[in-house]
Scaffold this motif. Sequence first.
Motif, mmCIF file in Angstrom:
data_model
loop_
_atom_site.group_PDB
_atom_site.id
_atom_site.type_symbol
_atom_site.label_atom_id
_atom_site.label_comp_id
_atom_site.label_asym_id
_atom_site.label_seq_id
_atom_site.Cartn_x
_atom_site.Cartn_y
_atom_site.Cartn_z
ATOM 1 N N TYR A 174 0.851 -1.191 0.000
ATOM 2 C CA TYR A 174 0.000 0.000 0.000
ATOM 3 C C TYR A 174 0.883 1.236 0.000
ATOM 4 N N PRO A 175 0.767 2.095 -1.038
ATOM 5 C CA PRO A 175 1.655 3.253 -1.161
ATOM 6 C C PRO A 175 1.089 4.564 -0.613
ATOM 7 N N GLY A 176 -0.165 4.553 -0.220
ATOM 8 C CA GLY A 176 -0.829 5.815 0.118
ATOM 9 C C GLY A 176 -0.647 6.239 1.563
ATOM 10 N N PRO A 177 -1.331 7.333 1.910
ATOM 11 C CA PRO A 177 -1.268 7.840 3.284
ATOM 12 C C PRO A 177 -2.126 6.999 4.218
ATOM 13 N N ILE A 178 -1.793 7.038 5.486
ATOM 14 C CA ILE A 178 -2.610 6.379 6.516
ATOM 15 C C ILE A 178 -3.661 7.408 6.925
ATOM 16 N N ASN A 179 -4.747 7.440 6.151
ATOM 17 C CA ASN A 179 -5.766 8.467 6.364
ATOM 18 C C ASN A 179 -7.150 7.910 6.673
ATOM 19 N N GLY A 180 -7.284 6.586 6.676
ATOM 20 C CA GLY A 180 -8.565 5.988 7.008
ATOM 21 C C GLY A 180 -9.606 6.054 5.913
ATOM 22 N N VAL A 181 -9.179 6.348 4.688
ATOM 23 C CA VAL A 181 -10.110 6.426 3.560
ATOM 24 C C VAL A 181 -9.867 5.213 2.658
ATOM 25 N N PRO A 182 -10.846 4.317 2.547
ATOM 26 C CA PRO A 182 -10.662 3.121 1.721
ATOM 27 C C PRO A 182 -10.873 3.415 0.235
ATOM 28 N N GLU A 183 -9.891 4.050 -0.380
ATOM 29 C CA GLU A 183 -9.995 4.427 -1.780
ATOM 30 C C GLU A 183 -9.248 3.429 -2.658
ATOM 31 N N PHE A 184 -9.026 3.785 -3.908
ATOM 32 C CA PHE A 184 -8.467 2.893 -4.920
ATOM 33 C C PHE A 184 -7.193 2.173 -4.465
ATOM 34 N N SER A 185 -6.192 2.913 -3.986
ATOM 35 C CA SER A 185 -4.920 2.256 -3.642
ATOM 36 C C SER A 185 -5.065 1.367 -2.411
ATOM 37 N N THR A 186 -5.963 1.712 -1.498
ATOM 38 C CA THR A 186 -6.238 0.837 -0.349
ATOM 39 C C THR A 186 -6.857 -0.459 -0.848
ATOM 40 N N ASP A 187 -7.862 -0.339 -1.703
ATOM 41 C CA ASP A 187 -8.519 -1.535 -2.232
ATOM 42 C C ASP A 187 -7.569 -2.384 -3.072
ATOM 43 N N ARG A 188 -6.708 -1.746 -3.822
ATOM 44 C CA ARG A 188 -5.762 -2.510 -4.645
ATOM 45 C C ARG A 188 -4.832 -3.350 -3.764
ATOM 46 N N ALA A 189 -4.289 -2.758 -2.710
ATOM 47 C CA ALA A 189 -3.418 -3.508 -1.801
ATOM 48 C C ALA A 189 -4.212 -4.588 -1.061
ATOM 49 N N LEU A 190 -5.447 -4.273 -0.674
ATOM 50 C CA LEU A 190 -6.283 -5.266 0.004
ATOM 51 C C LEU A 190 -6.589 -6.425 -0.936
ATOM 52 N N LEU A 191 -6.828 -6.134 -2.195
ATOM 53 C CA LEU A 191 -7.064 -7.197 -3.179
ATOM 54 C C LEU A 191 -5.811 -8.053 -3.381
ATOM 55 N N THR A 192 -4.642 -7.442 -3.325
ATOM 56 C CA THR A 192 -3.391 -8.200 -3.424
ATOM 57 C C THR A 192 -3.290 -9.200 -2.268
ATOM 58 N N PHE A 193 -3.579 -8.733 -1.064
ATOM 59 C CA PHE A 193 -3.578 -9.591 0.123
ATOM 60 C C PHE A 193 -4.609 -10.713 -0.010
ATOM 61 N N LEU A 194 -5.822 -10.359 -0.402
ATOM 62 C CA LEU A 194 -6.894 -11.362 -0.493
ATOM 63 C C LEU A 194 -6.618 -12.382 -1.594
ATOM 64 N N THR A 195 -5.908 -11.983 -2.638
ATOM 65 C CA THR A 195 -5.519 -12.916 -3.694
ATOM 66 C C THR A 195 -4.522 -13.941 -3.147
ATOM 67 N N ALA A 196 -3.537 -13.460 -2.432
ATOM 68 C CA ALA A 196 -2.478 -14.342 -1.914
ATOM 69 C C ALA A 196 -2.973 -15.253 -0.798
ATOM 70 N N GLU A 197 -3.892 -14.776 0.021
ATOM 71 C CA GLU A 197 -4.238 -15.513 1.238
ATOM 72 C C GLU A 197 -5.663 -16.066 1.315
ATOM 73 N N TYR A 198 -6.604 -15.496 0.581
ATOM 74 C CA TYR A 198 -8.016 -15.864 0.797
ATOM 75 C C TYR A 198 -8.804 -16.145 -0.471
ATOM 76 N N GLY A 199 -8.093 -16.508 -1.543
ATOM 77 C CA GLY A 199 -8.753 -17.018 -2.731
ATOM 78 C C GLY A 199 -9.461 -16.015 -3.620
ATOM 79 N N TYR A 200 -9.118 -14.742 -3.508
ATOM 80 C CA TYR A 200 -9.699 -13.772 -4.438
ATOM 81 C C TYR A 200 -9.141 -14.077 -5.818
ATOM 82 N N PRO A 201 -10.019 -14.283 -6.826
ATOM 83 C CA PRO A 201 -9.546 -14.706 -8.149
ATOM 84 C C PRO A 201 -9.074 -13.582 -9.066
ATOM 85 N N GLY A 202 -9.106 -12.345 -8.601
ATOM 86 C CA GLY A 202 -8.633 -11.231 -9.417
ATOM 87 C C GLY A 202 -9.749 -10.621 -10.220
#
Length: 156
Positions: free
Chosen positions: A103-131
């Motif tokens: 996650y490259p963005g600020p720690i601002n508590g706003v779940p925007e594009f870059s937050t979701d992108r990093a979260l999707l990366t995590f969910l792909t690696a660990e919880y079966g998100y298919p992309g």
Amino acid sequence: MRTLTGTLVSATAVAGILVGSFAGASSSFAATEAAAGAATKSAASAEAVSPLAVDNHGLSTPEARNVQCWLMDNWGYPGPLNGQLGTESWKAIQRFLQANWGYPGPINGVPEFSTDRALLTFLTAEYGYPGPIDGVWGPSATVAFKRFAAWCAGAC
């Protein structure tokens, strides 16, 4: 002559009344527009300082509470454990994602594009998100996030 003068005076009076009515309507309209503009500016200002609304990204309240328990134990979430992923929950998620998932963005508590992108990366690696890992939240992402929330239940 007397009739002509009376008619002229009457026509002038009617014209004056009409012009006055239009002028009053114009100024009334202008005052209404100015008030609406001020209300719009006030609303925009209030929005800029209002706290983030809750965004559970598809999790139920109990599932979001599980995530909050895990965040409290591991990523500095200060509470409460209410199942409402608001600003403080998302700041803790961003700290986790920044430390581990790019996650490259600020720690601002706003779940925007870059937050979701990093979260999707995590969910792909660990919880079966298919992309795809495109920063766009959808139903498949919610299913994977729910799997993560179920795993987090051990923290509560």
